[in-house]
Design a protein around this motif. Sequence first.
Motif, mmCIF file in Angstrom:
data_model
loop_
_atom_site.group_PDB
_atom_site.id
_atom_site.type_symbol
_atom_site.label_atom_id
_atom_site.label_comp_id
_atom_site.label_asym_id
_atom_site.label_seq_id
_atom_site.Cartn_x
_atom_site.Cartn_y
_atom_site.Cartn_z
ATOM 1 N N ALA A 43 62.286 68.799 9.798
ATOM 2 C CA ALA A 43 62.148 70.166 9.278
ATOM 3 C C ALA A 43 60.746 70.381 8.716
ATOM 4 O O ALA A 43 60.127 71.428 8.938
ATOM 5 C CB ALA A 43 63.204 70.423 8.201
ATOM 6 N N THR A 44 60.225 69.385 8.003
ATOM 7 C CA THR A 44 58.876 69.504 7.450
ATOM 8 C C THR A 44 57.852 69.599 8.573
ATOM 9 O O THR A 44 56.927 70.421 8.523
ATOM 10 C CB THR A 44 58.559 68.289 6.562
ATOM 11 O OG1 THR A 44 59.583 68.185 5.578
ATOM 12 C CG2 THR A 44 57.229 68.435 5.871
ATOM 13 N N ASN A 47 57.962 72.930 10.207
ATOM 14 C CA ASN A 47 57.447 73.982 9.339
ATOM 15 C C ASN A 47 55.917 74.066 9.359
ATOM 16 O O ASN A 47 55.350 75.123 9.101
ATOM 17 C CB ASN A 47 57.944 73.754 7.908
ATOM 18 C CG ASN A 47 57.876 75.007 7.084
ATOM 19 O OD1 ASN A 47 58.250 76.077 7.552
ATOM 20 N ND2 ASN A 47 57.368 74.897 5.872
ATOM 21 N N GLY A 51 56.363 77.437 10.143
ATOM 22 C CA GLY A 51 56.327 78.155 8.876
ATOM 23 C C GLY A 51 54.917 78.559 8.486
ATOM 24 O O GLY A 51 54.659 79.699 8.134
ATOM 25 N N SER A 234 52.280 68.376 13.720
ATOM 26 C CA SER A 234 53.713 68.634 13.782
ATOM 27 C C SER A 234 54.374 67.723 14.820
ATOM 28 O O SER A 234 55.396 67.082 14.539
ATOM 29 C CB SER A 234 53.917 70.117 14.129
ATOM 30 O OG SER A 234 55.252 70.394 14.368
ATOM 31 N N SER A 266 66.114 71.856 12.972
ATOM 32 C CA SER A 266 64.752 71.855 12.428
ATOM 33 C C SER A 266 64.209 73.272 12.281
ATOM 34 O O SER A 266 63.214 73.477 11.588
ATOM 35 C CB SER A 266 63.816 71.002 13.295
ATOM 36 O OG SER A 266 63.785 71.502 14.602
ATOM 37 N N PRO A 270 64.200 74.818 7.531
ATOM 38 C CA PRO A 270 63.113 75.540 6.822
ATOM 39 C C PRO A 270 63.462 77.009 6.558
ATOM 40 O O PRO A 270 63.108 77.538 5.501
ATOM 41 C CB PRO A 270 61.926 75.441 7.794
ATOM 42 C CG PRO A 270 62.234 74.301 8.671
ATOM 43 C CD PRO A 270 63.714 74.266 8.804
ATOM 44 N N THR A 275 60.097 79.016 4.248
ATOM 45 C CA THR A 275 59.096 78.449 5.155
ATOM 46 C C THR A 275 57.690 78.377 4.585
ATOM 47 O O THR A 275 56.822 77.770 5.191
ATOM 48 C CB THR A 275 59.019 79.278 6.461
ATOM 49 O OG1 THR A 275 58.808 80.631 6.117
ATOM 50 C CG2 THR A 275 60.266 79.135 7.287
ATOM 51 N N TRP A 278 56.166 73.522 0.995
ATOM 52 C CA TRP A 278 56.675 72.212 1.421
ATOM 53 C C TRP A 278 58.092 71.965 0.914
ATOM 54 O O TRP A 278 58.852 71.212 1.524
ATOM 55 C CB TRP A 278 55.753 71.101 0.926
ATOM 56 C CG TRP A 278 55.611 71.066 -0.573
ATOM 57 C CD1 TRP A 278 54.689 71.744 -1.313
ATOM 58 C CD2 TRP A 278 56.436 70.362 -1.494
ATOM 59 N NE1 TRP A 278 54.898 71.500 -2.647
ATOM 60 C CE2 TRP A 278 55.955 70.656 -2.782
ATOM 61 C CE3 TRP A 278 57.532 69.501 -1.360
ATOM 62 C CZ2 TRP A 278 56.542 70.117 -3.930
ATOM 63 C CZ3 TRP A 278 58.106 68.979 -2.512
ATOM 64 C CH2 TRP A 278 57.608 69.289 -3.780
ATOM 65 N N GLY A 280 60.563 74.021 0.736
ATOM 66 C CA GLY A 280 61.587 74.729 1.499
ATOM 67 C C GLY A 280 62.309 73.848 2.504
ATOM 68 O O GLY A 280 63.543 73.710 2.434
ATOM 69 N N PRO A 281 61.571 73.228 3.430
ATOM 70 C CA PRO A 281 62.240 72.357 4.396
ATOM 71 C C PRO A 281 62.986 71.202 3.725
ATOM 72 O O PRO A 281 64.049 70.788 4.198
ATOM 73 C CB PRO A 281 61.084 71.808 5.246
ATOM 74 C CG PRO A 281 59.991 72.781 5.076
ATOM 75 C CD PRO A 281 60.140 73.373 3.721
#
Lengths: 337, 245
Positions: A43-44, A47, A51, A234, A266, A270, A275, A278, A280-281
């Motif tokens: 997810a991070t 994002n 995001g 990413s 994923s 987020p 989003t 950091w 959030g995810p």
Amino acid sequence: MRPWKFSLLMVAAGAGVFALALAIRSDYLFFAGYVVLQFIVLATAWNILGGYCGYVNFGTAAFFAIGTYTTVALHKIGANSGRYLSGTLGELLQPLFPLSVPALVILSGAVAGVIGLGMGYLTLRLRGVFFAIATLAMAVVLQTLVINWEFVGGSRGAYIIREESLPMVGFKLGYVQYLFAIMLLLAAVALSVARLIERSRLGYGFATIRDDEMAAEAAGVPTLRLKLIATAISGALMGMAGAPYPYYIGYVEPAGTFGLQYAVNSIAMPMIGGTTSWAGPLIGAILLGSMQQIATVTISSAVNLLLVGVLLVVFVVIAPNGIMGLIFDWQHARRKP
Amino acid sequence: MTAPLLEVRGLAKRFGGFVALEGIDLDVTPGERLGLIGPNGSGKSTLVNCVCGTLHNETGTVRFAGEVLDGLPAHRRTHMGLARSFQLPRPFTSLTVADNLRVPLLYTVRRRSLLISSPAELDERCLDLLRQVGLDGKARRRPSDLTQVEMRKLELARAMAAEPKLLIADEAMAGLSHSEIEDIIALLMRLNAQGITIIMIEHIMRAVMRFSQRLAVLVSGRKVADGRPEDVVNNPDVVRAYLGQ
């Protein structure tokens, strides 16, 4: 807080979680926790492109699978080093094999990062929904490639036989515990990277890409270069998240590795967490990830995606900016008289 | 005569079958204040977009400070010292007003020299720019809290933040009151006195006449007049374009 202090804090928090999990002495906790941590990383990573830059990537599973299959391929080479590592170059490389999991994580990250850069170069001229479709197509292409790649088992899949435990100084660390620790460290790394980006020049650049690319260019922001940096970082983090997976699950096959749950989760995590920061995810992944693990053991693993869908709908309606968005709004409202 | 800062030769731009610009020649000398006028749809903004790299012209060349710009992406042109404001304000909506100005400072000014290095200096620079356009009270607000007029000022401030050699103000004054127009003209005059060349695109003739040393007129994608403002406004072609025959 300085970036290195934040990183230390993250590692310390990770160590705390690990110690707590060891104290509880439940193998299941490590088994389930691994999946939650894996989603924190995914997810991070999502994002950073989705995001911060506003480019929705539906190809998380593809990058995850790049990591997974890099491990599978390198594991196979390592297990049959006599057969695959011949010639002068092979003999030079032979002492390095079999590779340890951290080494595999780093190599997978490098492979996924390079592929991310290449895919970015091909697709980043597209915007909005067209970019999303291109990433989806990329996932399908890669899956087809893996299905037809006999070396890693093709559509039959591949078994990875891992050791039961790792000898440590004075005690034996179970392999699941070991993988859990690696994932914890990876999560700490991913969150530190995300926060570092957020507070840096790069973060401002990413935000302008999300808001208005034409105005960003006019302000001197090299948008294409920044987007390539974002896809590479990413992609690399997603690949890293996929690298220990074969050891965790024992058997990998394309349909599972390229599964819908990676792409959907994923994005959803987020979105639910928020989003723009950091945290959030992290929040989204912990919330959604643990709910899914609980649902798997209490109801059925089939409700996982349903859960994601329902939560997404709820959040899109009541908190379009996620949990962090709610918190920001609340702080903002309090500051104003 | 000194070499022109901006030199446009035979520039043409088509959108499908529509000819937006054709055979445009334009020179701007360093330190000049040029007014660019023309009826709606005459290609003023398209010309700006081609000069700044937002659009790419099919034929013709654009030179800036002696270098050919053709094919260069917009951000490279900004780095070289060519800044513009957009006709319709395009603020970075998720950043605060001050951070909107921080972007060109980080990506353009800091590239050229490392003079602004500490975060405190950056903050001070943002505030200083906001003060110049009268937005210092709203530094920590988001652009969505601004009025249309304030957004135009922000747009102008963001172009100024890039410390350009040539500033193109695309209708920075539309919708502003008399006194605000005076403020903006005074501001642009001040920038000009500091040595910044300025192209002003404007419909408000009073402002253009006061500001410009030279006027260029576009009608239907062609330049029909170029010269001293008093001569240009009495040019029969220009009168016909604005008032009809």
